[in-house]
Every structure is written in C-alpha cells, then in structure tokens.
Design an enzyme around this catalytic site. Sequence first.
Site, PDB file in Angstrom:
ATOM      1  N   HIS A 283      34.644  42.256  31.760  1.00  0.00           N
ATOM      2  CA  HIS A 283      35.836  41.981  32.555  1.00  0.00           C
ATOM      3  C   HIS A 283      36.988  42.932  32.290  1.00  0.00           C
ATOM      4  CE1 HIS A 283      37.164  40.307  28.763  1.00  0.00           C
ATOM      5  NE2 HIS A 283      38.379  40.218  29.241  1.00  0.00           N
TER       6      HIS A 283
HETATM    7  C1  UD1 Z   1      43.052  37.873  30.228  1.00  0.00           C
HETATM    8  C2  UD1 Z   1      43.524  38.455  28.902  1.00  0.00           C
HETATM    9  C3  UD1 Z   1      42.347  39.028  28.137  1.00  0.00           C
HETATM   10  C4  UD1 Z   1      41.222  38.022  27.999  1.00  0.00           C
HETATM   11  C5  UD1 Z   1      40.843  37.497  29.375  1.00  0.00           C
HETATM   12  C6  UD1 Z   1      39.734  36.450  29.300  1.00  0.00           C
HETATM   13  C7  UD1 Z   1      45.817  39.423  28.909  1.00  0.00           C
HETATM   14  C8  UD1 Z   1      46.564  40.685  28.860  1.00  0.00           C
HETATM   15  N1  UD1 Z   1      44.473  39.549  29.082  1.00  0.00           N
HETATM   16  O1  UD1 Z   1      42.590  38.949  31.037  1.00  0.00           O
HETATM   17  O2  UD1 Z   1      42.784  39.417  26.842  1.00  0.00           O
HETATM   18  O3  UD1 Z   1      40.112  38.649  27.380  1.00  0.00           O
HETATM   19  O4  UD1 Z   1      42.021  36.939  29.979  1.00  0.00           O
HETATM   20  O5  UD1 Z   1      39.439  35.901  30.542  1.00  0.00           O
HETATM   21  O6  UD1 Z   1      46.401  38.372  28.783  1.00  0.00           O
HETATM   22  N2  UD1 Z   1      42.151  35.022  37.992  1.00  0.00           N
HETATM   23  C9  UD1 Z   1      41.525  34.006  38.658  1.00  0.00           C
HETATM   24  N3  UD1 Z   1      41.562  32.738  38.121  1.00  0.00           N
HETATM   25  C10 UD1 Z   1      42.211  32.481  36.964  1.00  0.00           C
HETATM   26  C11 UD1 Z   1      42.864  33.534  36.286  1.00  0.00           C
HETATM   27  C12 UD1 Z   1      42.807  34.806  36.811  1.00  0.00           C
HETATM   28  O7  UD1 Z   1      40.941  34.203  39.697  1.00  0.00           O
HETATM   29  O8  UD1 Z   1      42.226  31.309  36.517  1.00  0.00           O
HETATM   30  C13 UD1 Z   1      42.115  36.388  38.544  1.00  0.00           C
HETATM   31  C14 UD1 Z   1      43.527  36.924  38.741  1.00  0.00           C
HETATM   32  O9  UD1 Z   1      43.970  36.686  40.032  1.00  0.00           O
HETATM   33  C15 UD1 Z   1      43.374  38.404  38.450  1.00  0.00           C
HETATM   34  C16 UD1 Z   1      42.193  38.474  37.499  1.00  0.00           C
HETATM   35  O10 UD1 Z   1      41.512  37.243  37.586  1.00  0.00           O
HETATM   36  O11 UD1 Z   1      43.070  39.128  39.593  1.00  0.00           O
HETATM   37  C17 UD1 Z   1      42.630  38.810  36.092  1.00  0.00           C
HETATM   38  O12 UD1 Z   1      43.383  37.740  35.501  1.00  0.00           O
HETATM   39  P1  UD1 Z   1      44.494  38.000  34.358  1.00  0.00           P
HETATM   40  O13 UD1 Z   1      44.944  36.720  33.807  1.00  0.00           O
HETATM   41  O14 UD1 Z   1      45.521  38.934  34.871  1.00  0.00           O
HETATM   42  O15 UD1 Z   1      43.795  38.805  33.208  1.00  0.00           O
HETATM   43  P2  UD1 Z   1      42.303  38.760  32.615  1.00  0.00           P
HETATM   44  O16 UD1 Z   1      41.637  40.020  33.071  1.00  0.00           O
HETATM   45  O17 UD1 Z   1      41.642  37.450  32.871  1.00  0.00           O
END
Ligand code: UD1
Length: 384
Positions: free
Chosen positions: A224
């Site tokens: 991811h």
């Molecule tokens: C975050 C953490 C990372 C961790 C990871 C585990 C930071 C900087 N990064 O990264 O350290 O390893 O979580 O999952 O805090 N999204 C959804 N549903 C959700 C949450 C997010 O669809 O419940 C989508 C968001 O819209 C976005 C993407 O997933 O497009 C990334 O989510 P984001 O929370 O920004 O960071 P992660 O890559 O999950």
Amino acid sequence: MKIVSVVGARPNFMKVAPFCRALKAYPEVQHILVHTGQHYDVRMSEQFFKELDIPNPDINLEIGSGTHAEQVGRTMIAFEKVLKAENPDWVVVLGDVNATCACSITAKKEHIKCAHIEAGLRSRDMDMPEEINRLVTDRLSDLLLTPDRLSSANLKAEGVPDEKIKFVGNIMIDTLEREREKAAGLDINEIISENLIDEEIAAKSAKAAKISLKDRGYVAMTMHRPSNVDQRETLVPAMRFFLDEVSKEYPIVWAIHPRAQKMLKEFGLWDEVVANENMILVKPLGYHAMLRLNMGARLFMTDSGGLQEECCVLGTPCLTMRWNTERPITLMENGGASILVGNAVEKIREAYKSQIDATRRPSRPELWDGHTAERIAECIVKGI
Ligand code: UD1
C-alpha cells in the site's frame, strides 16, 4: 490522573487495545480515547474495535481522507479543542501515522505531557511520511517508550536524555499473543470466501468456488505504500512478476488496500489482476483473519511494518518490499524472518527463490513477551 490517548489509522488499533486494558488496573485514571477518523471504513476501523474489544472512542474528530497537510491540519484544529476542554495530564500517541504527529504537536503547544508508544524507530528515509511523523513526535515527547534496544540507541544518538527513554517491548505483540489462539481456530478457505472483493465474485464465481487453500500452499501479500503503488514504473514491473511468475507456482492471497486498488485501475492492470485464476483478491481483512492468513502462508510479501513484526514472531518468511526499514530487529541478519527486497524485480525474484521453500523460524526479540502494555501503564501512571 487524566490520560487522553489518540488513534487515527488501522495500525494504531492493535496497539491501543492492550493499553486500554492495562489502564483498567488503575481505577484512579480517567482514560479518554480519541479517534481522529483518518481511517473511517468499517473494515479499516470499526471492525478492529469490535474484534479487539477496544472501548468505543469517547470522541471522534472525523477528519477523514485528504492530503497530509489537510489531515494533519484538521486533526490539530479539532484536537486542540479537545485538549482545552479536557486538560489531561498526559496525551498518549502511538506509532507513526498522521494522528501521532498532529496530536503530539498539539499537546506540547498546550503544555501537556506527551508519551509516545513505539518511539525511536528510524528508517532514515525522509521520503516516508511516517519517518517525518516519527521524528517530530519523538523530538517533542516527554516519555519515549521503545519496542527494542536499537530504537533506544537511535534516540540516545539523537541526544535524547536517558531518563526520557524507557525500553518496554512491542505492544503489538501483546495483541498477537492474546489473539493467536482464536485466529488459529479460523478456517482459511472460509476467510477467503467471506472476504472476496465484489469484482472477484462477479468476474469469476467459478474461481471463488474452486478456491481450496491449504497451509503452506499459498503466498500472502499486502502492498500500500505510495513508493510501491503510486508510480507506474515501479508498480507495473512488480505486478508482472507476481502475475507471470509467482502466481504460476502458488496462489497469491492479496488483501488489497484502497490505494493499491485505485492505482491498479489507473495503470490499466486491474482487469488482468481480477481475471488471473491464481490471484485471490480479498478486502482489507480483520485482525484475526489476517493473523490466520499469516500463520498458514508459505511466504509473505508486504510493505507493512506491522506485518514484518508479526512475521518475525510467527516465523513466516517475509519479503519486505522496501529499501529500508525502521524495524531492523525483524530482519534475518538480526534473527528475524524478513529480507529487504525493495521494488526491483531482480531482487524480489532472488529473495523469493531463496525463501519459498524455507521453513518457519519463529523468533522473539527481547520483551516482545505479551506484557508491554502493563509496563507502559506503570511508567505513565506511577511515573517510573
Ligand atoms: C496510513 C498510514 C500508514 C499506514 C496505513 C495503514 C499515515 C501517514 N500513513 O496510510 O502509516 O501504514 O495507514 O493502512 O498516516 N481510504 C479509504 N478508507 C479508509 C481510509 C482511507 O478508502 O478508511 C483511502 C483514502 O481515501 C486514500 C487512501 O485510502 O485515498 C489512503 O488513506 P490514508 O489514510 O491517506 O493513508 P494510508 O495510505 O492508508
């Protein structure tokens, strides 16, 4: 004493569960649990609260998705209000997600003591948002609770005074030890059939019916990190290796993160991945299901720090798809189960060949004993 603990994203939840439980031994402590709402999907958040018996958050800041500045900024604005209203003695932050950094800054600006659980990890890779979060949080925190002696040494080398550093062990392993028996009782094929992504079921219901995995008969995968999935030049060759080589030998069970799914679609790989008979795409898994998947996997390919640690304790050979790690204690050269393979196909292939027939070698770093949360609660509440 009043303690406010903060969680924001999935990797925080398995760490806060044992801490909430350990605080129950101190009835004089009022514990307030704040969820920033960075992860909000049921499968990324709520499910873990239920499975791990975490009390419902007292406060949800509902900050949701966004750029880093948006997430950190919105969290700080909302968390400042919480601190002004509650005025706790301690703010406790965990890990390295945006909530960790945002809330440690806010706490210190409000002159409230901050404790960091999982302090001292360093990848020395400033392109990782998590590394920035770790550096900022550790620089500001009053109590740095480290999972291993290498992390304590990192802090000392940065000039942190000894009295602020407490080596307490790895709190995530408290959860693993508590939950492993329950996970072991799950059926791997049931886990798969209950968690297949919708496209998978629609595209090939025949495939879903045929899936019959045995322990050591499959490879598990998660991926991811922006550095692995956001660029075509890195994602496409890695996917070619998984599709053209690995999946010809073993089924790959891939618990796919929303970010990876989005990028596969953008780079035109999605249909092929879904159509591949030996690529089994499952939704983000719950805690027990993921632990069970890990227990039966012949090999794990991942870019997650948490899974690297779980592979170490379970002994699952682990190809860590990163060029560096903030968790060197999990590497084979330090007695663990993980090899750093970055995202270059030759390196991944070489390690894959060397590990695919390897036997499990569980290892247990010092103080990864299932009692870290008790030591942490004692440090904070009794001030030792
Ligand atoms: C975050 C953490 C990372 C961790 C990871 C585990 C930071 C900087 N990064 O990264 O350290 O390893 O979580 O999952 O805090 N999204 C959804 N549903 C959700 C949450 C997010 O669809 O419940 C989508 C968001 O819209 C976005 C993407 O997933 O497009 C990334 O989510 P984001 O929370 O920004 O960071 P992660 O890559 O999950």
